[in-house]
Motif scaffolding. Structure first.
Motif, PDB file in Angstrom:
ATOM      1  N   MET A   1      -1.674   3.286  -2.733  1.00  0.00           N
ATOM      2  CA  MET A   1      -3.018   2.743  -2.902  1.00  0.00           C
ATOM      3  C   MET A   1      -3.283   1.695  -1.825  1.00  0.00           C
ATOM      4  SD  MET A   1      -3.297   2.192  -7.051  1.00  0.00           S
ATOM      5  CE  MET A   1      -1.928   1.023  -7.114  1.00  0.00           C
TER       6      MET A   1
ATOM      7  N   SER B   1      -7.393  -2.514  -3.116  1.00  0.00           N
ATOM      8  CA  SER B   1      -7.888  -1.952  -4.376  1.00  0.00           C
ATOM      9  C   SER B   1      -7.288  -2.643  -5.595  1.00  0.00           C
ATOM     10  CB  SER B   1      -7.605  -0.444  -4.435  1.00  0.00           C
ATOM     11  OG  SER B   1      -6.209  -0.195  -4.509  1.00  0.00           O
TER      12      SER B   1
ATOM     13  N   SER C   1       0.828  -1.205   0.000  1.00  0.00           N
ATOM     14  CA  SER C   1       0.000   0.000   0.000  1.00  0.00           C
ATOM     15  C   SER C   1       0.860   1.253   0.000  1.00  0.00           C
ATOM     16  CB  SER C   1      -0.911   0.012   1.243  1.00  0.00           C
ATOM     17  OG  SER C   1      -1.845  -1.034   1.214  1.00  0.00           O
TER      18      SER C   1
END
Length: 238
Positions: free
Chosen positions: A93, A97, A88
């Motif tokens: 992100m 996702s 992440s």
């Protein structure tokens, strides 16, 4: 002489934040002189430091960095495990996702996960800006990537932890400026060190932090875990 910007991150999980105690509009860079950037990761570590109000152990060096720099208190964990957190953080992100939330994904062809086509990692952005990039330690990312796109140094491969950079001393980077470097420290993973017991300063009782606010299951876990080994070499705070 170039500035060196020092970033210290505590990984429990890495602690990230959208709000700090101080605000910075932009980094001031004189002329075309780009600062060198060193990003230090401390793994498997909760914010039990003096700068966060924890009284268990003296942490003068970290407290000094917090005083001189920016201390984040409005913090969130992108994931409850290190490889998903790293995935992440390095992409900006949430790992959920793009499917990288499972611990140690992409270690086999069958479990391969690819980033969205438009996604770029932080070191790639720095490389595009003319930086020499390196990561002293494991990458541990849960997606498929060509390491040469991210980092300029040589690397090793481990079947479980994936790729890791061959250590570079900062003094060896003269002439390769500006540089962006990640430095990995064991933190809580020092328990895997064969000399771990020799590094333990003392055994401490864990304080009951806001137990009335914790859910019943977590409260029971705290109840069953009365003591903890603190792997610090620092002197005990009287």
């Amino acid at each position: 002489m170039r500035k060196i910007v020092l970033i210290v991150s505590f990984l429990v999980v890495l602690i990230s934040s959208c709000k700090g105690e101080k605000s910075v509009d932009k980094m001031e860079v004189q002329g075309s002189d780009k600062p060198n950037i060193v990003w230090i990761y401390l793994e498997d570590t909760a914010p039990l430091f003096g700068c966060y109000g924890a009284p268990l152990v003296a942490t003068p060096n970290i407290d000094s960095l917090a005083t001189k720099g920016m201390l984040f208190k409005n913090v969130f964990m992108p994931a409850p495990v290190c490889s998903a957190s790293r995935s992440s953080i390095i992409t900006g992100m949430m790992s959920t996702s793009f499917g990288a939330q499972n611990h140690h994904s992409s270690r086999t062809t069958e479990s391969a996960i690819y980033l969205p086509e438009q996604a770029k990692t932080i070191p790639e952005l720095f490389k595009d800006a003319g930086y020499f990039t390196f990561n002293n330690g494991k990458d541990d990312y849960n997606f498929v990537y060509d390491r040469k796109d991210l980092y300029d140094q040589e690397y090793l491969y481990h079947p479980l932890y994936g790729k890791s950079g061959v250590r570079l001393d900062l003094v060896s980077l003269k002439g390769k400026e500006p540089f962006f470097g990640q430095i990995q420290m064991y933190g809580g993973k020092e328990i895997f060190n064969s000399k771990f017991k020799d590094n333990v300063a003392s055994r401490w009782t864990v304080p009951r932090y806001n137990c009335h606010l914790i859910c019943p299951i977590t409260r029971q876990l705290w109840k069953n875990m009365p003591t903890i080994w603190m792997p610090f070499r620092l002197p005990i705070k009287k």
